[in-house]
Design an enzyme around this catalytic site. Structure first.
Site, PDB file in Angstrom:
ATOM      1  N   HIS A  37      -1.955  -8.085   5.553  1.00  0.00           N
ATOM      2  CA  HIS A  37      -2.851  -9.259   5.636  1.00  0.00           C
ATOM      3  C   HIS A  37      -2.452 -10.152   6.807  1.00  0.00           C
ATOM      4  O   HIS A  37      -3.321 -10.690   7.515  1.00  0.00           O
ATOM      5  CB  HIS A  37      -2.762 -10.087   4.349  1.00  0.00           C
ATOM      6  CG  HIS A  37      -3.240  -9.386   3.117  1.00  0.00           C
ATOM      7  ND1 HIS A  37      -2.393  -8.943   2.138  1.00  0.00           N
ATOM      8  CD2 HIS A  37      -4.493  -9.049   2.721  1.00  0.00           C
ATOM      9  CE1 HIS A  37      -3.085  -8.377   1.171  1.00  0.00           C
ATOM     10  NE2 HIS A  37      -4.362  -8.422   1.504  1.00  0.00           N
ATOM     11  N   SER A 188      -1.459  -4.305  -1.929  1.00  0.00           N
ATOM     12  CA  SER A 188      -1.088  -5.120  -3.087  1.00  0.00           C
ATOM     13  C   SER A 188      -0.789  -4.215  -4.278  1.00  0.00           C
ATOM     14  O   SER A 188       0.025  -4.545  -5.135  1.00  0.00           O
ATOM     15  CB  SER A 188      -2.225  -6.059  -3.464  1.00  0.00           C
ATOM     16  OG  SER A 188      -2.512  -6.881  -2.365  1.00  0.00           O
TER      17      SER A 188
END
Ligand code: PAF
Length: 284
Positions: A37, A188
Site C-alpha cells: 500500500h 493483508s
C-alpha cells in the site's frame, strides 16, 4: 495529514486544490496497510500534487460466508504509516455514511464478463461490490488519477474497464506487486497464515514461474499448469484456479497472443491467496 469521515471535508479540500490548478491522486484501501500500500502512496506522489487515501472495509464485496467482521483493522498504525508517506487526506467513512439506505437498497455498478470469471466465479458479487465502492469513492474524491496494485490483477482490469465504459475522467495506474524476500506477494491476508504456512506460501509465486518457464521452453500450457498444480498441492495448497490468460483483456488466450498473464488463487490454511505474473510469450 487531515483525517476525516466527512464527504464535505474531502470536497472542500479537493475543490480548493483544483481552483489552484493542483492535481489529486487517490489510493483506495481497506486498511491493515503493508509495504504494498505504501508503494501505491509513494507512486501517487510522483503523479499529483496531493494524495488522498481511503480506508474503508467494504461490506458489499464480502459474501455471507466471508469474514467481514474478522477482517484485520489497524487504523492507528495505518494512520502513522500514511502520515509518514506524505498523505494529504485520509478518508475513513463508516458503512452508514457510504450506504445510508442499507446494502439492499444500494445502486450497483457491474462490469460484465471478466467480472464473473476467475475470482468472480469463486466469489459471486465480489467485483460488483468493488466496482460500486470504487465508483462511489471516485465520485467523492474526484481524483485525476487513481492507483491500484497489480497483485489484484483482475480487480485492476475491472476498474480500468469500468472507467473506460463509464467515461470517468480518471487515469488508472497499476503498480507492481511488492514481494517478501521469499517471493510471496504482500497482502493483508498473509496475516491469516501461521509461520509454517507463510513458509509454504512462497510456493505460489514459484508455481507461476514454473508455468512461465515451461511455456517459454515450448511445453504445452495445460501440461505446465498440471505440473505447477501438483507443486501447490504438495506444499499444502488447495488450488482454486491456475490459468494463463491474455494480459491485456484477461480473456482466454489465442495461439497468436504474446502478452500473457499467469494468474492464480489458492487456499492455504485460513487464507485465500492470489498472485499473478505477466510475461511475453516467445512465439516462433
Ligand atoms: O483492493 C482493495 O483493497 C479493495 O478491493 C478496494 C479497491 C479498496 C475496494 O474496496
Amino acid at each position: 495529514m487531515i483525517t476525516t469521515t466527512a464527504i464535505s471535508t474531502i470536497r472542500e479540500h479537493v475543490n480548493a486544490w483544483r481552483r489552484n490548478g493542483e492535481t489529486v491522486a487517490f489510493v483506495p484501501t481497506m486498511g491493515n496497510l503493508h509495504q504494498g500500500h505504501i508503494a501505491l502512496v509513494n507512486e501517487a506522489q510522483k503523479h499529483a500534487d496531493h494524495v488522498v487515501v481511503s480506508i474503508f472495509v467494504n461490506p458489499l464485496q464480502f459474501s455471507a460466508n466471508e469474514d467481514l467482521d474478522g477482517y484485520p483493522r489497524s487504523l492507528a498504525q495505518d494512520s502513522d504509516k500514511l502520515m509518514a508517506a506524505g498523505t494529504a487526506i485520509l478518508f475513513t467513512p463508516t458503512p452508514e455514511m457510504i450506504y445510508p439506505k442499507g446494502l439492499a437498497q444500494q445502486t450497483f455498478v457491474e462490469v460484465p464478463d471478466i467480472g464473473n470469471e476467475l475470482c468472480g466465479a469463486s466469489r459471486p458479487g465480489h467485483f460488483r461490490g468493488v466496482a460500486t465502492i470504487v465508483t462511489k469513492l471516485f465520485n467523492i474524491v474526484q481524483p485525476d488519477i487513481a492507483l491500484f496494485g497489480r497483485k489484484d490483477f483482475q480487480q485492476l482490469m475491472i476498474i480500468k474497464t469500468m472507467v473506460e465504459d463509464l467515461s470517468m475522467p480518471i487515469k488508472v495506474i497499476g503498480v507492481e506487486t511488492i514481494r517478501e524476500q521469499s517471493g510471496l506477494a504482500m497482502s493483508s491476508r498473509n496475516g491469516y497464515l501461521t509461520a509454517d504456512e507463510k513458509h509454504s506460501a512462497a510456493t505460489l509465486k514459484q508455481a507461476l514461474d514454473i508455468i512461465i518457464s515451461a511455456i517459454q521452453h515450448g511445453e504445452a500450457i495445460q501440461d505446465a499448469i498440471l505440473k505447477a498444480e501438483k507443486q501447490l498441492v504438495n506444499a499444502g495448497f488447495t488450488p482454486d484456479y491456475l490459468e494463463v490468460r491474455n494480459a491485456n483483456t484477461l480473456r482466454q488466450i489465442t495461439a497468436t497472443d504474446s502478452e500473457l498473464v499467469v494468474i492464480a488463487a489458492a487456499y492455504l490454511g485460513k487464507a485465500r491467496l492470489i498472485d499473478n505474473v505477466s510475461f511475453k510469450r516467445h512465439l516462433s
